[in-house]
Design a protein around this motif. Structure first.
Motif, PDB file in Angstrom:
ATOM      1  N   ASN A  20     -35.087  23.089 -33.599  1.00 30.30           N
ATOM      2  CA  ASN A  20     -34.875  23.847 -32.367  1.00 30.30           C
ATOM      3  C   ASN A  20     -35.871  24.979 -32.171  1.00 30.30           C
ATOM      4  O   ASN A  20     -35.802  25.687 -31.165  1.00 30.30           O
ATOM      5  CB  ASN A  20     -33.441  24.390 -32.349  1.00 30.30           C
ATOM      6  CG  ASN A  20     -32.453  23.282 -32.123  1.00 30.30           C
ATOM      7  OD1 ASN A  20     -32.229  22.847 -31.001  1.00 30.30           O
ATOM      8  ND2 ASN A  20     -31.867  22.779 -33.207  1.00 30.30           N
ATOM      9  N   ASP A  23     -37.907  25.286 -28.721  1.00 31.73           N
ATOM     10  CA  ASP A  23     -37.096  25.787 -27.609  1.00 31.73           C
ATOM     11  C   ASP A  23     -36.756  27.261 -27.798  1.00 31.73           C
ATOM     12  O   ASP A  23     -36.723  28.029 -26.829  1.00 31.73           O
ATOM     13  CB  ASP A  23     -35.815  24.973 -27.468  1.00 31.73           C
ATOM     14  CG  ASP A  23     -36.075  23.559 -26.968  1.00 31.73           C
ATOM     15  OD1 ASP A  23     -37.135  23.314 -26.362  1.00 31.73           O
ATOM     16  OD2 ASP A  23     -35.204  22.696 -27.194  1.00 31.73           O
ATOM     17  N   HIS A  24     -36.495  27.670 -29.039  1.00 28.69           N
ATOM     18  CA  HIS A  24     -36.209  29.071 -29.339  1.00 28.69           C
ATOM     19  C   HIS A  24     -37.416  29.948 -29.004  1.00 28.69           C
ATOM     20  O   HIS A  24     -37.279  30.994 -28.368  1.00 28.69           O
ATOM     21  CB  HIS A  24     -35.825  29.206 -30.813  1.00 28.69           C
ATOM     22  CG  HIS A  24     -35.719  30.599 -31.305  1.00 28.69           C
ATOM     23  ND1 HIS A  24     -34.678  31.445 -30.965  1.00 28.69           N
ATOM     24  CD2 HIS A  24     -36.529  31.318 -32.130  1.00 28.69           C
ATOM     25  CE1 HIS A  24     -34.849  32.612 -31.561  1.00 28.69           C
ATOM     26  NE2 HIS A  24     -35.956  32.559 -32.268  1.00 28.69           N
ATOM     27  N   PRO A  73     -31.430  29.022 -27.811  1.00 32.12           N
ATOM     28  CA  PRO A  73     -31.298  27.645 -28.280  1.00 32.12           C
ATOM     29  C   PRO A  73     -30.793  27.523 -29.718  1.00 32.12           C
ATOM     30  O   PRO A  73     -30.090  26.566 -30.045  1.00 32.12           O
ATOM     31  CB  PRO A  73     -32.708  27.080 -28.135  1.00 32.12           C
ATOM     32  CG  PRO A  73     -33.267  27.849 -26.978  1.00 32.12           C
ATOM     33  CD  PRO A  73     -32.734  29.250 -27.163  1.00 32.12           C
TER      34      PRO A  73
END
Length: 98
Positions: A20, A23-24, A73
């Motif tokens: 993730n 997206d983070h 996220p």
């Protein structure tokens, strides 16, 4: 007002963090573009691997800070075992006071 997010990853969830991360990072870049992000980075374990996050943002109030934290996220992916949100006063080395 500034708020510090002190986030600790669930044990054994390094792959969730890695999966993730793009997206983070995009999320944090968006906060930065808005001027809300003050600084951020991972906590590291004894092996130098990320095991949590420290994120400091500017928000109108605790409800707004909680909304930002929940939209991360990493939080949406269930990475964190705990998230502590605290109002914070940047006293030393604050570039706004330079």
């Amino acid at each position: 007002m500034l708020f510090a997010f002190i986030c600790r990853d669930k044990p054994g969830h390094l792959q969730v963090r890695l999966d993730n991360r793009p997206d983070h990072v995009a999320f944090l870049n968006g906060l930065n573009a808005e001027g809300a992000l003050k600084f951020a980075g991972p906590f590291l374990d004894d092996d130098g691997k990320p095991c949590g996050s420290l994120v400091v943002i500017e928000a109108a109030d605790m409800d707004a800070a909680r909304a930002v934290s929940a939209a991360d996220p990493y939080a949406r992916a269930g990475l964190f075992a705990t998230v502590d949100i605290q109002p914070w006063n940047w006293t030393f080395n604050n570039p706004a006071n330079a």
